[in-house]
Write an enzyme that holds these catalytic residues in place. Structure first.
Site, PDB file in Angstrom:
ATOM      1  N   ASP A  19      34.535  18.762  17.275  1.00  0.00           N
ATOM      2  CA  ASP A  19      35.067  18.899  18.619  1.00  0.00           C
ATOM      3  C   ASP A  19      35.930  20.160  18.600  1.00  0.00           C
ATOM      4  O   ASP A  19      36.316  20.638  17.535  1.00  0.00           O
ATOM      5  CB  ASP A  19      35.911  17.664  18.955  1.00  0.00           C
ATOM      6  CG  ASP A  19      36.644  17.816  20.270  1.00  0.00           C
ATOM      7  OD1 ASP A  19      35.999  18.187  21.256  1.00  0.00           O
ATOM      8  OD2 ASP A  19      37.860  17.563  20.301  1.00  0.00           O
ATOM      9  N   ASP A  78      39.236  14.307  17.715  1.00  0.00           N
ATOM     10  CA  ASP A  78      40.662  13.986  17.734  1.00  0.00           C
ATOM     11  C   ASP A  78      40.918  12.483  17.756  1.00  0.00           C
ATOM     12  O   ASP A  78      42.054  12.055  17.727  1.00  0.00           O
ATOM     13  CB  ASP A  78      41.363  14.654  18.919  1.00  0.00           C
ATOM     14  CG  ASP A  78      40.832  14.172  20.267  1.00  0.00           C
ATOM     15  OD1 ASP A  78      41.231  14.737  21.284  1.00  0.00           O
ATOM     16  OD2 ASP A  78      40.014  13.230  20.307  1.00  0.00           O
TER      17      ASP A  78
END
Length: 658
Positions: A361, A555
């Site tokens: 990400d 995350d």
């Protein structure tokens, strides 16, 4: 879809049930080595019985001939039988209990039959020797397991012992479990922070190494969040508690680490199955060696072939495998934990060995996720301050870093009663009623969805568009920074042989292209919704090859579905993100992308050690089994082939902790 397994203690089977994590004798029915209930090794209680056994065994060996020549060899029995029972009682007891439970073929059964048989043919020194050296080997195994356990349990040292709670102006020491949400606690210099909370008074530096592995202290100020397990280094801090101790980050981390054994690697499962088939084969082979040769080979005696069969039983014990292999994985998990990489099970270490695609990400993973408003462009009669105020109020209930940066740039007080009907639209943005006006804040896709005409801008940063009552009000540009080790992380992965590095982001094409180019990432996909990221991961998995695996690094909050779908989900846990700890297979507590490569390196080293042990143990045992059948190996060589090989394998397994 990969299913996440809840962390729970696993049962043990066959030989393995007496070793590895529970070898320090949570299974007290299998061993009685004098450990306390906490599983800690009590060396004094271990050594004392050995001293007594040796005091009986040594004179017996030295004066064996004289003792043998006593009436009915009674002197020999008086020394060796007590020594045998003291050294082998736990083995005999376990073998008996396992037989009653239907688990006949394990290493305790092999040891019991071999030594009782040796006594029957009057080989008392050898029988006691087998049990004695097995017990010594057990002691070394206990020490190794204890060291491996302690390398992981070092995290337990951060468990706070007390909290200074402020009651009517006075400080009282209480257990952290007794503190409630909203209570105010005071942490003095040198003390551990006992619970998660928000600083309401004071400024200090905190040592976060127990949680993150980072040795550099972190400065904390008024309004910032601190976590249980941090150590206050300088000033006095007053903290308003935001979570109960059982819900704190450190409690979840401790539970995670202690239960990591519940997810076993395929190699561990293979060895368990191997032992289930291997042991009965050995027993029946030994039986054949004892019974058949005297019938077909002239000039041989039954006692000679029985002795060879007993030697074969001792040599064939699979102890080295069933102990050292789980210990190797446990050591690898412990090594990773010391480096701020929390692995939820050895199965994920195994999977990391065949990873050929690593997917990142962007926000909070490759970039710092510390956003800053760099540009405000109002439209249709709004000014900059008014646009920023509307955005801050609309984003007032969001915990996203972008929302936090907008509120920080605004700096003013936000009245919660001014904001109603708050709605977060996943992957698009936010809708809320601010001062009786409907405010939309998000990507240009959100405005497209709502059919609101707006500017198309390709700014160097994240763009948040705003509309008020379906009229375009302007946009805010927010910039993020790359993490210092992000480029090095990509380079290291490629040097290690990872074939593809990929970035998936919800950000626009211009930003994604620039980041991918700066970092040297092979491919990227931009402007993705959460469900589109899952689809992208599934495509990558389908093209990874039959034996290749895909890692996704996110995350742990916005990327939970993708983390769950990847072959191995890694989360940048930061200082203990709840979602990261709950969802991911591996949690990187330092937020450093380079730790992804480090995790793969630890996994490769661990597996190398495990297969070294498998090859070494099987090769040595194969040689000595042949020598035993030919009559060249004695019971003493059998002891080396069993206990000696197990000990060497265990010592090798401890390398995984370094």
């Amino acid at each position: 879809m990969k299913q996440k397994v809840h962390l729970e203690s696993s049962g043990c089977s066959n030989c393995e049930h007496e070793h590895y994590e529970n070898h320090n004798h949570a299974h007290d029915e299998n061993h009685n080595h004098g450990h306390n209930h906490g599983g800690e090794l009590n060396l004094k209680n271990e050594v004392l019985p050995l001293v007594v056994i040796l005091s009986l065994y040594a004179p017996g060996v030295i004066f064996e001939n004289q003792l043998h020549n006593t009436f009915y060899s009674i002197g020999e029995y008086l020394l060796f039988i007590p020594a045998y029972l003291l050294s082998g009682w736990s083995v005999l007891k376990t073998a008996g209990r396992n037989i009653l439970k239907g688990r006949v073929f394990d290493e305790t059964f092999l040891m019991a039959v071999a030594t009782l048989g040796a006594i029957a043919i009057h080989k008392l020194p050898e029988a006691v020797g087998v049990m004695l050296f097995y017990k010594i080997g057990e002691l070394f195994q206990d020490i190794a397991v204890s060291r491996s356990r302690n390398s992981i349990k070092a995290l337990l040292e951060v468990r706070p012992d007390y909290a200074n709670i402020q009651i009517e102006g006075e400080l009282k020491k209480v257990s952290p479990e007794r503190v409630n949400i909203g209570d105010v606690i005071v942490v003095k210099p040198g003390e551990k922070i006992p619970l998660d909370g928000e600083i309401i008074d004071g400024k200090s530096q905190v040592d976060t190494s127990a949680l993150t592995g980072e040795s550099v202290p972190r400065t904390v100020r008024l309004g910032e969040t601190v976590l249980a397990g941090m150590i206050n280094k300088m000033g006095v801090l007053s903290i308003r508690v935001t979570k109960l101790f059982t819900e704190s980050s450190i409690a979840k981390i401790l539970d995670l680490v202690q239960n990591a054994k519940s997810k076993k690697a395929e190699t561990e499962k293979f060895i368990t199955k191997f032992a289930q088939y291997y042991t009965p084969i050995v027993v029946f082979t030994s039986l054949a060696v004892a019974l058949l040769p005297p019938l077909f080979i002239s000039g041989t005696t039954s006692s000679e072939w029985v002795y060879r069969a007993l030697i074969l039983l001792v040599i064939s014990c699979p102890c080295g495998l069933v102990i050292s292999i789980p210990l190797g994985y446990f050591g690898g998990i412990g090594n990773a934990a010391k480096r701020g990489i929390l692995v939820k099970g050895s199965t994920f270490l195994d999977t990391l060995n065949v990873v050929n695609t690593v997917v990142f990400d962007k926000t909070g993973t490759l970039t710092k996720g510390v956003f800053k408003v760099v540009k405000i462009v109002p439209q249709n009669g709004y000014d900059e301050q008014e646009l920023l105020q509307l955005a801050a109020k609309a984003e007032s209930h969001s915990n996203h870093p972008i929302a936090q940066s907008i509120r920080k740039a605004y700096g003013g007080k936000i009245d919660e009663f001014e904001v109603r009907d708050y709605e977060e639209i996943a992957g698009y943005g936010i809708r809320a009623k601010v001062e009786n006006r409907v405010v939309i804040a998000g990507s240009d896709r959100l405005l497209d969805k709502e059919k609101i005409a707006h500017d198309n801008c390709l700014a160097e940063g994240t763009v948040i568009h705003l509309a008020v009552d379906d009229i375009y009000a302007g946009y805010i540009v927010i910039a993020d920074e790359l993490k210092e080790d992000a480029r090095l992380a990509i380079q290291t992965l490629k040097q290690m042989g990872v074939e593809r590095t990929v970035m998936l982001t919800g950000d626009n094409q211009a930003i994604a292209s620039r980041i991918a180019q700066q970092l040297g990432i092979d491919t990227y996909e931009a402007e993705l919704l959460p469900e589109e990221k899952v689809n992208a991961i599934e495509k990558l998995i389908s093209t990874a090859g039959k034996h290749g695996k895909v890692v996704f690094v996110g995350d742990g909050i916005n990327d939970a579905p993708v983390i769950a779908r990847a072959d191995v989900g890694m989360a940048m846990g930061g200082l203990g993100s709840d979602a990261a700890i709950e969802t991911a297979d591996i949690v990187i507590m330092t937020d450093a992308p380079l730790k992804v490569a480090e995790a793969i390196q630890i996994a490769r080293k661990t597996r190398q050690i495990v297969w070294q042990n498998i090859g070494f143990a099987l090769a040595i045992k194969g040689v000595f089994i042949g020598l035993g059948i030919l009559g060249i190996a004695t019971m003493w060589e059998a002891v080396f082939a069993d206990v000696g090989v197990a000990l060497l394998a265990i010592l090798n397994a401890t390398r995984a902790m370094k």
